[in-house]
Scaffold this motif. Structure first.
Motif, PDB file in Angstrom:
ATOM      1  N   PHE A 148      28.574 -15.615  -5.587  1.00 32.48           N
ATOM      2  CA  PHE A 148      28.781 -15.839  -7.023  1.00 32.48           C
ATOM      3  C   PHE A 148      27.457 -15.902  -7.769  1.00 32.48           C
ATOM      4  N   PHE A 192      26.272 -16.788 -11.858  1.00 28.80           N
ATOM      5  CA  PHE A 192      26.844 -17.329 -13.091  1.00 28.80           C
ATOM      6  C   PHE A 192      25.940 -17.087 -14.287  1.00 28.80           C
ATOM      7  N   HIS A 200      23.408 -22.029 -12.676  1.00 30.89           N
ATOM      8  CA  HIS A 200      23.997 -23.087 -11.855  1.00 30.89           C
ATOM      9  C   HIS A 200      23.200 -23.370 -10.595  1.00 30.89           C
ATOM     10  N   LEU A 231      21.102 -26.116  -8.551  1.00 33.54           N
ATOM     11  CA  LEU A 231      21.155 -27.573  -8.565  1.00 33.54           C
ATOM     12  C   LEU A 231      19.755 -28.098  -8.857  1.00 33.54           C
ATOM     13  N   ARG A 282      20.761 -16.780  -3.605  1.00 34.92           N
ATOM     14  CA  ARG A 282      21.720 -17.738  -3.072  1.00 34.92           C
ATOM     15  C   ARG A 282      23.074 -17.063  -2.809  1.00 34.92           C
ATOM     16  N   ARG A 291      29.457 -30.599 -12.356  1.00 30.88           N
ATOM     17  CA  ARG A 291      29.042 -29.202 -12.270  1.00 30.88           C
ATOM     18  C   ARG A 291      28.499 -28.890 -10.874  1.00 30.88           C
ATOM     19  N   GLU A 292      27.725 -29.859 -10.337  1.00 32.61           N
ATOM     20  CA  GLU A 292      27.210 -29.678  -8.975  1.00 32.61           C
ATOM     21  C   GLU A 292      28.367 -29.496  -7.995  1.00 32.61           C
ATOM     22  N   VAL A 313      29.632 -26.031  -8.296  1.00 31.99           N
ATOM     23  CA  VAL A 313      28.723 -25.070  -7.664  1.00 31.99           C
ATOM     24  C   VAL A 313      28.884 -25.116  -6.149  1.00 31.99           C
ATOM     25  N   MET A 358      30.154 -22.189  -3.585  1.00 33.24           N
ATOM     26  CA  MET A 358      29.347 -21.713  -2.461  1.00 33.24           C
ATOM     27  C   MET A 358      30.074 -21.891  -1.130  1.00 33.24           C
ATOM     28  N   LEU A 390      32.970 -26.197 -12.694  1.00 33.46           N
ATOM     29  CA  LEU A 390      31.833 -25.311 -12.962  1.00 33.46           C
ATOM     30  C   LEU A 390      31.524 -25.234 -14.446  1.00 33.46           C
TER      31      LEU A 390
END
Lengths: 338, 427
Positions: A88, A90, A94, A96, A155, B333-334, B337, B341, B424
């Protein structure tokens, strides 16, 4: 077929009643396509992307991605699927903010259960391949938007996905860095990656080989781009360094394990362009990047790292395969999967 | 993703807000410290009770003469009642097979003089057999012999406190002062108007902390003389003095094994009352019973303390839950994410549980240290005995980990239940 849907619905139950964000979409996307999804806001394009990306489940309909029936998966299976098969990217990157770049890039590997040393090595390698070799210990806040999106792409690719899903990847970037992202997507696509990108920028969409148009949750246009706009790869980007071939792990990052069964989903090998990027400086204008020129880099006999089977990504004209290229990998993908 | 990685991810999360984490931890620190302190007080009281029981004996009954005076004295004299007497002791000895020993004592008000000093002392006349029934020990010399008791010999045994006041510090103290105690032996002291030879010195008594409700005089201040000698000291005889109604002031009774102490006490008291013409002039005390009573009180105290400790742990846990909910909220949000993933719900649950467990584990470790300090402080300030059993440390650690997991579970599940797409997009 890499992606296939039949009667796909995604309705949201709101206080005011049911809202059909995706309202009956039939779709076929072959292996190795670069597809842009366009539409006005509220047309359901992002919802479609997240349903195809196993982040959301359809309320009705049939959906298959990389040979897997998403509509029948449990939440846990979908998590595994996202981890192993999808990448993905974005709009707002996004990343961290509390993790340094290596730790950001290795995130999918963390959930894949790779050992720490392997993760670190692979993530570091990918940071190098996207042109940020010195940034491993930096933090996302220290990056420009273009750099951040390149880290996010690293990533997305770290666990060697089969499909790259991008939600407005250029939305937070200026046009120059946006084009860099397009160039990276095109390079990945030439290498065989299936790329799905939601955008509302017509010019960016013109970099894809096919444009789907949505309105009110329905597919209203499916256009093959005859001559996609070619963008220039940013300096320092190294496609071979991404080491995306599933079997290449042993030689590349030194991780254990050989072919994990994903190799058969990709008919064609990764044509690692060991020379400069395919069309640097030439693809700026529509129509200028011709198939003939594209062929140059990948066509040399024996230059690939693995046994080429004659259908390297570089062989095909960028627009040709969309819907019309029966020799493309799509058929083999289906054969290998089902 | 293994446990170690989860914990290190959790540690990263906590390091984002060190002060907030510390404040949250404090709740657990105080909760665990309270548990440790509470347990140490309870265990200390337990140990003290056992020592007390050893001191008084688990089979002893004490009968004490109650003063009879004024109008009431005139009344009972009319009934020809006599107070507690040597004859009573002999009667019990002869008629109660369930009694192992009955020893009479006479506490006098006589003064003691020695080498120009007037030590604080209580002259007590005792029967033979006093030594074994009282569980007191001789440090130097010997105790009164049976023949001395029978003959009213003018010999005395000094309590450790009296001996050290007269013959110098350290006399009678356990382990040393034997020389001083030996010095005391053979000396002559004056009791009332008579001269007595010192034949022995008692060992210093292990003192209770006064927390238990057993009243007893300070035996270190006793000067023991043969009972007949003590009776002779009292002169003139008899008077209508309140002291002289009773011939002796108390009985030390040892009960044979296997008899129910309160029942024996009741029997003995009934027998004695009959001999005293139904005059209610005695009271009886069973140390074991008093100890059991005080242990019941202690248990109640422990329960209240446990409740307080539990409440503070609960508050600490609520603090953890509160902070974890805030943490989940600000890291929505983390979570999105990580889910994108490939993190499964379980991974998210474990990540937040690792954080809450870390808070409570570190808090628990600090709490144990604070608790040990608190327990030492309480011991120093109140003089109570406190004992920290290893099991208490283990329990505190387990409890704090449990609190972390239990109160972290709800926020962690909330986090895992978030819709990845909505998470997200959360701003």
């Amino acid at each position: 077929m890499m992606i296939e849907t039949r009667g796909l619905h995604r309705h949201f139950r709101l206080p005011g009643g049911e809202v059909p964000a995706v309202d009956g979409i039939d779709l076929e996307i072959r292996h190795g396509e670069f597809v842009a999804i366009m539409g006005p806001s509220g047309s359901g394009k992002s919802t479609l992307l997240y349903v195809l990306g196993a982040m959301d489940s359809p309320t009705a309909g049939w959906i298959s991605v990389a040979g897997q029936r998403l509509d029948r998966m449990t939440d846990h299976q979908r998590s595994r699927f996202r981890n192993t098969t999808l990448g993905f990217v974005f709009q707002s990157f996004h990343l961290l903010p509390r993790l340094n770049l290596v730790r950001n890039v290795e995130l999918p590997l963390l959930y894949a259960g790779s050992p720490g040393a392997v993760r670190r090595a692979r993530a570091g390698r990918l940071l190098g391949a996207v042109g940020l070799p010195e940034h491993a210990e930096r933090f996302p806040t220290e990056l420009s938007g273009g750099q951040a999106q390149r880290v996010a792409i690293a990533r997305a690719l770290v666990n060697r996905p089969q499909v790259l899903l991008a939600d407005e990847p250029t939305g937070n970037l200026d046009s120059r860095t946006g084009l860099e992202v397009m160039a990276i997507f095109q390079a990945l696509n030439r290498g065989g990656m299936t790329v799905l990108m939601v955008t509302h920028d017509e010019h960016m969409a013109r970099h894809a080989g096919r444009i789907l148009r949505l309105r009110d949750g329905r597919l209203v246009g499916d256009e093959t781009v005859d001559r996609p706009v070619q963008a220039a790869l940013p300096a320092g980007f190294d496609l071979a360094g991404l080491d995306l071939e599933a079997g290449g792990t042993a030689a590349g990052a030194g991780s254990p394990g050989g072919p994990d069964g994903r190799a058969d989903g990709r008919g064609d090998g990764w044509a690692a362009p060991d020379g400069p990027a395919p069309v640097p400086g030439k693809g700026g204008l529509p129509g200028e990047g011709t198939p003939a020129e594209d062929r140059g880099s990948g066509d040399r006999p024996g230059d690939g790292t693995r046994a080429g089977d004659g259908t390297r990504a570089g062989d095909r004209p960028p627009g040709e395969h969309v819907g019309t290229g029966p020799r493309q990998g799509g058929g083999r993908t289906e054969g290998g999967r089902s | 993703m293994n446990l170690w990685e989860q914990l290190s991810t959790g540690a990263h999360g906590l390091a984002d807000h060190p002060f907030r984490t510390f404040l949250t931890m404090l709740g657990i620190v105080f909760g665990v410290a309270a548990v440790i302190a509470m347990v140490s007080i309870g265990a200390g009281a337990e140990r003290e009770a056992l020592e007390e029981l050893k001191r008084f004996g688990a089979n002893s009954i004490r009968v004490t003469a109650r003063p009879v005076e004024g109008e009431r004295l005139k009344e009972v004299v009319k009934k020809l009642a006599r107070g507690l007497s040597v004859a009573d002791a002999a009667f019990l000895r002869a008629n109660c097979p369930f009694l192992e020993a009955v020893v009479a004592e006479k506490v006098t008000a006589e003064k003691v003089y020695a080498f120009g000093r007037k030590p604080l002392a209580t002259v007590v006349g005792v029967d033979g057999g006093f030594l074994s029934v009282s569980r007191l020990e001789v440090a130097a010399g010997r105790f009164l012999t049976a023949s001395e008791s029978a003959e009213a010999a003018q010999v005395a045994v000094l309590g450790a406190g009296v001996a050290s006041e007269v013959f110098g510090a350290g006399v009678g103290a356990a382990g040393n002062g034997a020389g001083g105690a030996e010095d005391a032996c053979g000396q002559v002291i004056q009791v009332g108007r008579h001269r007595y030879r010192v034949v022995g010195v008692m060992r210093e008594q292990t003192k209770g902390r006064g927390k238990l409700a057993i009243k007893s005089r300070d035996h270190d201040r006793d000067v023991y003389v043969p009972l007949p000698a003590a009776q002779r000291l009292i002169f003139p005889w008899p008077l209508e003095d309140k002291d002289e109604y009773h011939e002796v002031s108390g009985l030390w009774i040892a009960v044979r094994e296997g008899y129910d102490l309160p029942a024996v006490r009741d029997t003995v008291m009934r027998l004695l009352k009959r001999r005293h013409r139904e005059v209610d002039d005695l009271e009886a005390l069973v140390p074991l019973e008093i100890l059991q009573q005080s242990q019941k009180t202690q248990q109640l105290f422990n329960l209240v303390m446990a409740l307080i400790a539990g409440i503070s742990l609960l508050v600490g846990g609520i603090g953890i839950m509160n902070i974890m909910l805030a943490s989940v909220n600000e890291r929505t949000r983390e979570i999105g994410v990580r889910r994108a993933m490939g993190a499964a719900r379980r991974d998210i649950v474990v990540q937040f549980l690792a954080e809450s467990s870390l808070i409570s584990l570190i808090g628990g470790a600090l709490g144990i240290l604070v608790g040990i300090g608190l327990s030492l402080g309480i011991a120093a300030y109140t003089g109570w005995t406190t004992v920290i059993p290893a099991s208490a440390v283990l329990v505190a650690f387990t409890v704090s980990l449990t609190v972390g997991i239990v109160f972290g579970l709800f926020p962690a599940i909330q986090a895992a239940k978030l819709d990845p797409v909505i998470a997200l997009r959360y701003e």
